[in-house]
Design an enzyme around this catalytic site. Structure first.
Site, PDB file in Angstrom:
ATOM      1  CE1 TYR A   1      -1.705 -16.106   2.152  1.00  0.00           C
ATOM      2  CE2 TYR A   1      -3.261 -14.761   3.376  1.00  0.00           C
ATOM      3  CZ  TYR A   1      -2.923 -15.463   2.235  1.00  0.00           C
ATOM      4  OH  TYR A   1      -3.802 -15.547   1.186  1.00  0.00           O
TER       5      TYR A   1
ATOM      6  CD  GLU B   1      -6.411 -13.902   0.325  1.00  0.00           C
ATOM      7  OE1 GLU B   1      -6.214 -13.746   1.538  1.00  0.00           O
ATOM      8  OE2 GLU B   1      -5.865 -14.806  -0.338  1.00  0.00           O
TER       9      GLU B   1
END
Ligand code: FAD
Length: 412
Positions: A95, A137
């Site tokens: 990310y 996730e």
């Protein structure tokens, strides 16, 4: 929670970002692939070529900014992204890479208008959304690990059967090399395939599971993608699967993922209409077979549009599925029938699936619709369903590529 100041800044810059969104996302991918080329493995480069991926990301950024005060509406989008990320084995450490290049791209495109205050606000908003995705996730990965037969990352599978379904589509029946159990999957979900060729192995692709769950194999059914112009290459992985992967071959497989699913227990006997275009039949066939296997009493309408009998896959399997079942109705629609198709009555209708077809052949006022097919087909179906005043809550659809916005698509 996001700070009031950040929310206020995001609201102010939303029109400017929206006006430049695709320029920003195209720049973002360009500098990210140059700066951190290892992340290319998570992206389908053909979707970069076609511009689909930058467009999809631009739509996602705009949707996030436009709903910054009403993030609940983004729930389905977050689920779609999280499932896709888990299919590709994306981890929290990826990310910050995306965040870094997104901010650089915004600065590059917006120039002096992107003040430090604005960049800080976008950074906070990005981190907030990243954490929402990372948390979801993490949950999905935990479910995969905990499930009987579940796994993380890639698992080796053997092709034990390869079956031509039409001139363009071939099915691959896969069994785990370790002979351990398979996890149950939800009809409509997809797996990720990585081929064991050193030149292609960093290029995973998703394929919907085309048979019902509870088998001792996974089945995928792959259309060989041909170059659409004389200079365009044929599809990389679909060609490899068709031409190089034979019975006994090995593939690396990521666990079933995806949120385009049908839960038979939640249907309450409401009718279901499946609208399949070409190879888009794969997730819908799995759903329909599951309903029939479980003897769910909901009336089923299975509509499959193909060019003609040469490329019409699974006609026998669909006919077998419906035999003796008066609650299942099928309609095969060919838009370019062969002369023999007309003589043999191979299709039920010639032309396209139109509003009149749905009005005449389906209980469109009460049914749930499940739609999958090529982009043009999706465009037509979603436009027609809009015209027929089918509420969005009754329309479920899957793109075999980056998600496209329903409203953009319907008004295109
Ligand atoms: P790619 O190499 O990705 O190419 C795709 C297209 O782009 C081709 O037409 C190619 O000619 C063109 N192209 C590539 N490079 C260039 C270039 N440089 N210039 C011009 N044109 C170019 N597919 C199925 O067949 N069955 C399924 O059940 C299925 N389920 C899916 C489920 C999901 C959730 C998703 C996201 C996708 C699914 N797909 C399915 C699609 C599949 O993942 C692949 O995208 C598809 O097989 C094409 O991959 P490829 O590597 O063969 O083609």
């Amino acid at each position: 929670m996001l700070s009031e100041n950040t929310i206020s800044i995001i609201k102010t810059i939303t029109p400017l970002v929206a006006a430049n969104a695709e320029t920003i996302t195209r720049r973002f991918y360009q500098i990210m692939f140059e700066g951190d080329p290892q992340v290319k493995t998570f992206f389908n480069m053909a979707h970069q070529e076609s511009g689909q991926q930058p467009k999809a990301l631009a739509e996602a950024v705009c949707a996030y900014f436009a709903n910054i005060e009403n993030l609940g509406v983004l729930g389905p989008t977050v689920e779609l992204i999280a499932q896709k990320h888990c299919s590709l084995n994306i981890q929290p450490e990826h990310y910050p890479i995306v965040g870094k290049y997104l901010l650089i791209a915004i600065k590059d495109v917006m120039g002096d208008a992107a003040t430090d205050e604005i960049i800080n606000a976008v950074a906070e908003a990005y981190e907030f959304l990243a954490n929402v995705c990372i948390n979801r996730e993490t949950e999905i990965y935990q479910q995969h690990r905990a499930m009987t037969g579940g796994w993380l990352g890639y698992r080796k599978f053997i092709v034990w059967r390869k079956e031509e379904e039409s001139q363009e589509i071939t099915s691959f029946y896969l069994q785990p090399k370790d002979s351990q159990p398979l996890p149950n999957f939800k009809p409509g979900q997809y797996i990720t395939i990585q081929v064991d060729d050193p030149n292609l192995s960093s290029t995973p692709r998703n394929y919907s599971l085309s048979d019902s769950p509870n088998q001792d194999y996974f089945r995928i059914s792959v259309k060989k993608e041909l170059g659409k112009t004389p200079n365009a290459p044929n599809g990389m992985i679909s060609s490899y699967l068709h031409d190089e992967v034979q019975v006994g071959g090995t593939l690396s497989v990521g666990a079933p993922c995806g949120e385009f699913t049908l839960d038979p227990a939640k249907l309450n006997d409401q009718p279901v209409v499946f609208l399949a275009g070409g190879v888009g039949i794969t997730p819908l066939l799995s759903m329909a077979k599951t309903l029939v296997d479980q003897a769910v009493l909901a009336p089923i309408y299975f509509i499959h549009a193909s060019r003609n009998s040469a490329v019409h896959a699974f006609d026998n399997e669909v006919c077998k599925m419906i035999s003796d079942k008066d609650f299942v109705n099928t309609l095969f629609v060919y838009d370019d029938p062969l002369a023999a198709d007309l003589e043999d009555g191979k299709c039920d209708s010639v032309g396209y699936v139109t509003a009149d077809v749905l009005r005449d052949k389906t209980p469109y006022q009460s049914a749930n619709f499940y739609v999958c097919g090529p982009t043009e087909f999706m465009h037509q179906m979603l436009t027609i369903l809009d015209e027929l005043d089918v509420e969005p809550a009754r329309i479920h659809y899957e793109f075999f590529g980056p998600k496209q916005d329903f409203k953009t698509l319907a008004s295109a």
